[in-house]
Every structure is written in structure tokens, then in C-alpha cells.
Design an enzyme around this catalytic site. Sequence first.
Site, PDB file in Angstrom:
ATOM      1  N   VAL A   1       0.958  -1.554   0.053  1.00 12.82           N
ATOM      2  CA  VAL A   1      -0.058  -0.035  -0.021  1.00 12.82           C
ATOM      3  C   VAL A   1       0.833   1.279   0.158  1.00 12.82           C
ATOM      4  CG1 VAL A   1      -1.807  -1.025   1.098  1.00 12.82           C
ATOM      5  CG2 VAL A   1      -0.331   0.145   2.384  1.00 12.82           C
TER       6      VAL A   1
ATOM      7  N   ASN B   1      -6.859  -0.570   6.459  1.00  7.69           N
ATOM      8  CA  ASN B   1      -6.609  -1.450   7.691  1.00  7.69           C
ATOM      9  C   ASN B   1      -4.797  -1.806   7.819  1.00  7.69           C
ATOM     10  OD1 ASN B   1      -6.863  -3.353  10.116  1.00  7.69           O
ATOM     11  ND2 ASN B   1      -5.845  -4.723   8.267  1.00  7.69           N
TER      12      ASN B   1
ATOM     13  N   SER C   1      -6.248   4.363  16.001  1.00  4.34           N
ATOM     14  CA  SER C   1      -5.903   3.638  16.970  1.00  4.34           C
ATOM     15  C   SER C   1      -6.261   4.730  18.102  1.00  4.34           C
ATOM     16  CB  SER C   1      -4.430   3.368  17.108  1.00  4.34           C
ATOM     17  OG  SER C   1      -4.079   3.128  18.584  1.00  4.34           O
TER      18      SER C   1
ATOM     19  N   TYR D   1       3.815   6.672  15.233  1.00  4.95           N
ATOM     20  CA  TYR D   1       2.564   5.805  15.178  1.00  4.95           C
ATOM     21  C   TYR D   1       1.370   6.751  15.465  1.00  4.95           C
ATOM     22  CZ  TYR D   1      -0.637   1.633  15.844  1.00  4.95           C
ATOM     23  OH  TYR D   1      -1.785   0.911  15.987  1.00  4.95           O
TER      24      TYR D   1
ATOM     25  N   SER E   1       0.881   9.398  12.885  1.00  3.02           N
ATOM     26  CA  SER E   1       0.095   9.003  11.701  1.00  3.02           C
ATOM     27  C   SER E   1      -1.260   8.617  11.781  1.00  3.02           C
ATOM     28  CB  SER E   1       0.798   7.726  11.120  1.00  3.02           C
ATOM     29  OG  SER E   1       0.695   6.515  12.127  1.00  3.02           O
ATOM     30  N   LYS E   2      -1.643   8.342  13.257  1.00  3.44           N
ATOM     31  CA  LYS E   2      -2.915   7.861  13.389  1.00  3.44           C
ATOM     32  C   LYS E   2      -3.800   9.217  13.704  1.00  3.44           C
ATOM     33  CE  LYS E   2      -2.662   3.291  13.008  1.00  3.44           C
ATOM     34  NZ  LYS E   2      -3.486   2.501  11.978  1.00  3.44           N
TER      35      LYS E   2
HETATM   36  N1  LIG Z   1      -3.238  -4.922  17.390  1.00  7.22           N
HETATM   37  C1  LIG Z   1      -3.470  -3.971  18.252  1.00  7.22           C
HETATM   38  O1  LIG Z   1      -3.356  -3.652  19.375  1.00  7.22           O
HETATM   39  C2  LIG Z   1      -3.995  -2.542  17.377  1.00  7.22           C
HETATM   40  C3  LIG Z   1      -4.182  -1.560  17.936  1.00  7.22           C
HETATM   41  C4  LIG Z   1      -4.948  -0.281  17.565  1.00  7.22           C
HETATM   42  C5  LIG Z   1      -4.817  -0.313  16.216  1.00  7.22           C
HETATM   43  N2  LIG Z   1      -4.238  -1.190  15.383  1.00  7.22           N
HETATM   44  C6  LIG Z   1      -4.310  -1.106  13.912  1.00  7.22           C
HETATM   45  O2  LIG Z   1      -4.824  -2.114  13.190  1.00  7.22           O
HETATM   46  C7  LIG Z   1      -4.474  -2.490  12.082  1.00  7.22           C
HETATM   47  C8  LIG Z   1      -4.278  -3.909  11.942  1.00  7.22           C
HETATM   48  O3  LIG Z   1      -3.110  -4.206  12.754  1.00  7.22           O
HETATM   49  P1  LIG Z   1      -3.174  -5.635  13.292  1.00  7.22           P
HETATM   50  O4  LIG Z   1      -2.853  -5.425  14.672  1.00  7.22           O
HETATM   51  O5  LIG Z   1      -4.316  -6.524  12.630  1.00  7.22           O
HETATM   52  O6  LIG Z   1      -1.811  -6.029  12.557  1.00  7.22           O
HETATM   53  P2  LIG Z   1      -1.250  -7.308  11.595  1.00  7.22           P
HETATM   54  O7  LIG Z   1      -1.970  -8.456  12.444  1.00  7.22           O
HETATM   55  O8  LIG Z   1       0.195  -7.267  11.603  1.00  7.22           O
HETATM   56  O9  LIG Z   1      -1.958  -7.146  10.391  1.00  7.22           O
HETATM   57  C9  LIG Z   1      -1.397  -6.116   9.530  1.00  7.22           C
HETATM   58  C10 LIG Z   1      -1.666  -6.678   7.940  1.00  7.22           C
HETATM   59  O10 LIG Z   1      -1.238  -5.502   7.447  1.00  7.22           O
HETATM   60  C11 LIG Z   1      -0.651  -6.088   6.038  1.00  7.22           C
HETATM   61  N3  LIG Z   1       0.146  -4.976   5.827  1.00  7.22           N
HETATM   62  C12 LIG Z   1       1.392  -4.409   6.705  1.00  7.22           C
HETATM   63  N4  LIG Z   1       1.856  -3.342   5.872  1.00  7.22           N
HETATM   64  C13 LIG Z   1       1.498  -3.348   4.491  1.00  7.22           C
HETATM   65  C14 LIG Z   1       1.851  -2.585   3.444  1.00  7.22           C
HETATM   66  N5  LIG Z   1       2.761  -1.987   3.200  1.00  7.22           N
HETATM   67  N6  LIG Z   1       1.139  -3.072   2.574  1.00  7.22           N
HETATM   68  C15 LIG Z   1       0.184  -4.111   2.205  1.00  7.22           C
HETATM   69  N7  LIG Z   1      -0.487  -4.553   3.239  1.00  7.22           N
HETATM   70  C16 LIG Z   1       0.485  -4.393   4.565  1.00  7.22           C
HETATM   71  C17 LIG Z   1       0.068  -7.205   6.684  1.00  7.22           C
HETATM   72  O11 LIG Z   1       0.444  -8.270   5.653  1.00  7.22           O
HETATM   73  P3  LIG Z   1       2.015  -8.074   4.968  1.00  7.22           P
HETATM   74  O12 LIG Z   1       2.679  -7.736   6.063  1.00  7.22           O
HETATM   75  O13 LIG Z   1       2.024  -9.299   4.191  1.00  7.22           O
HETATM   76  O14 LIG Z   1       1.987  -6.918   3.937  1.00  7.22           O
HETATM   77  C18 LIG Z   1      -1.122  -7.739   7.574  1.00  7.22           C
HETATM   78  O15 LIG Z   1      -2.092  -8.469   6.677  1.00  7.22           O
HETATM   79  C19 LIG Z   1      -3.453  -1.543  11.784  1.00  7.22           C
HETATM   80  O16 LIG Z   1      -3.746  -0.255  11.134  1.00  7.22           O
HETATM   81  C20 LIG Z   1      -3.225  -1.166  13.404  1.00  7.22           C
HETATM   82  O17 LIG Z   1      -2.376   0.006  13.507  1.00  7.22           O
HETATM   83  C21 LIG Z   1      -4.021  -2.475  15.962  1.00  7.22           C
END
Ligand SMILES: NC(=O)c1ccc[n+]([C@@H]2O[C@H](COP(=O)([O-])OP(=O)(O)OC[C@H]3O[C@@H](n4cnc5c(N)ncnc54)[C@H](OP(=O)(O)O)[C@@H]3O)[C@@H](O)[C@H]2O)c1
Length: 260
Positions: free
Chosen positions: A60, A86, A138, A150, A153-154
Site C-alpha cells: 500500500v 487497515n 488507534s 505511530y 500517523s493515526k
Molecule cells: N493490534 C493492536 O493492538 C492494534 C491497536 C490499535 C490499532 N491497530 C491497527 O489495526 C490495524 C491492523 O493491525 P493488526 O494488529 O491486525 O496487525 P497485523 O496482524 O500485523 O496485520 C497487519 C496486516 O497489514 C498488512 N500490511 C502491513 N504493511 C503493509 C503494506 N505496506 N502493504 C500492504 N499490506 C500491509 C500485513 O500483511 P503483509 O505484512 O504481508 O503486508 C497484515 O495483513 C493497523 O492499522 C494497526 O495500526 C492495531
Amino acid sequence: MKHILITGGSSGIGLAIAKKLMEEGNRKVISLSRSQEKIERALFTHPEMEGEVDFITGDVSKAGDCQKVAGYLKDRYGKLDGLVNNAGMLTAGGIHDIDYELWKANLDINLNAPYLLTQMMLPLLKASGNASVVNISSVASRIPGRSIAYSVSKAGLDMITEFLAGELGPYQIRVNAVNPGLVETPLHLDSKVVDDESMYREMLAKSAGKYPIGRIGKPEDIAQMVCFLLSEKASWVTGSIIRVDGGSSVFNEILKRKNR
Ligand SMILES: NC(=O)c1ccc[n+]([C@@H]2O[C@H](COP(=O)([O-])OP(=O)(O)OC[C@H]3O[C@@H](n4cnc5c(N)ncnc54)[C@H](OP(=O)(O)O)[C@@H]3O)[C@@H](O)[C@H]2O)c1
């Protein structure tokens, strides 16, 4: 049939959203992420998604990849009813820890990509006549969290959400953000915010005490809200920044000590 693009649908929150949308039926989910290995892992744990979710690869943060996806979606589906920005990246630390390259990488994925992708998808979203964009932000957007890049950006993503809701409403495109608290996904281990699994478990256990609901989040907790925002049930909801955080943002240490 509703067509919905999710970035990062191969893991964590994105995967839970893809699964829930698929289960709701009458939806074609397209996921965009980089690693084929993660896609295969997702299909191994969720074989029911094989052939149902259209997993495509691309980054992305690369304009060329986003352009290709826009072309692919136009040729194959002709319109887009939902876009879930996402995909995210988290590099822990402040100005002493995060060099300029890492700063830019975080902003490219978390902030610039949602802007670029939404812009490139506009003709397809307009063709829907009733589209919904959901940005996964977030709780760290409103409070300095573990990472300066982070949180910044958010915070920017929240403002993109509010700005675009005003601009795109007349095209029947709603734009909202969901701001999760801590959710158990591979993010923190993959981003090396913690060194190993035992440190991660310790972090989760310590954090749970700061959630009035008494536990940290599951990806499904976030998916429920995202699916609501994508649906017609939310047809009058736009420009909203919605915390889904088990109450962590309103946690009160003093009350906790008094009551227990
Ligand atoms: N987990 C938490 O505690 C939490 C809390 C608040 C907000 N969030 C937000 O929720 C969202 C999802 O996070 P998650 O916790 O589900 O993380 P995750 O399990 O690490 O999943 C991240 C996903 O994004 C993809 N991705 C990362 N960089 C990318 C890129 N440059 N291009 C295309 N795809 C990309 C990854 O696949 P590839 O690496 O294969 O590309 C993976 O499918 C994020 O925006 C995160 O900031 C998470």
C-alpha cells in the site's frame, strides 16, 4: 453483491473483518497485502476462505501497486462499495529512537497509503452510489502511545476521516474511523515492540488490568464495528471516530483502587 477492499486482510484485525464479511454473505472481499506466506497461513487456518476472499499481493505504500489494484478492481468488479484502510505499521520509540527513514515508513503506510488509496478508488466508490470507507486508526491517535510516528500517523488518519466525510458525503460515500485499544494480533511481535512471546504475554496481562471490561481486545471485537459501519445500518453515520477499546481510554486508576 457488495465489493469490499481491505488492506491487510491476511492477518489480525483485517483477517477477522474479511471472515465476518464473508460469513454475512452477498459480499466479495478483496484483500491487499504483501506477503504470500501470510496469505497461505490465513488460508491454512481458514480454509473456508479459499476461492471466497480474493487475496491479492501488493504494497500500500507504493503508488504503482495501488494504481494496479485500482485497475484490477475496475476491470473485474466495476465498482467498490467498501474500502477498509487497515494495513498498519508500528515502530516503538520517540525522537531518540526513530530515525527519519523509519518515521517516513510509518507515515507512508499508516497515513499516506489510506489517502492515496482512497483517492485512487474514488471513481469506483462513486460508482457504488452507497459506499463506506473505514479507516483503522488507534486510541494512540489521541494520546501519545508507544511510538511518536505511530501516534502522529493515526492522528492524521483521524483528520483525513473527518475531512473526507464532509467532502465525500454528497457522493454518498461515508467515511469513519475505528480506534482500537490493545488487540491481540501478530502486530506487536512482528514489529518487535516486544522481544519474544513471553514478553508479549506479560504485556497483555499487565494491560488487561487497565481495561474496565477486564480484558484486552480480540480482532472480532473490532470486526463487529467495522462491519456495522460498512453496512446500510450505518447509513447516517459519517465523520465519526469511534473508540473500540474496552473502556481503556476512560480507565480511572483511583476508582480502581477504591473499589477493589
Ligand atoms: N493490534 C493492536 O493492538 C492494534 C491497536 C490499535 C490499532 N491497530 C491497527 O489495526 C490495524 C491492523 O493491525 P493488526 O494488529 O491486525 O496487525 P497485523 O496482524 O500485523 O496485520 C497487519 C496486516 O497489514 C498488512 N500490511 C502491513 N504493511 C503493509 C503494506 N505496506 N502493504 C500492504 N499490506 C500491509 C500485513 O500483511 P503483509 O505484512 O504481508 O503486508 C497484515 O495483513 C493497523 O492499522 C494497526 O495500526 C492495531
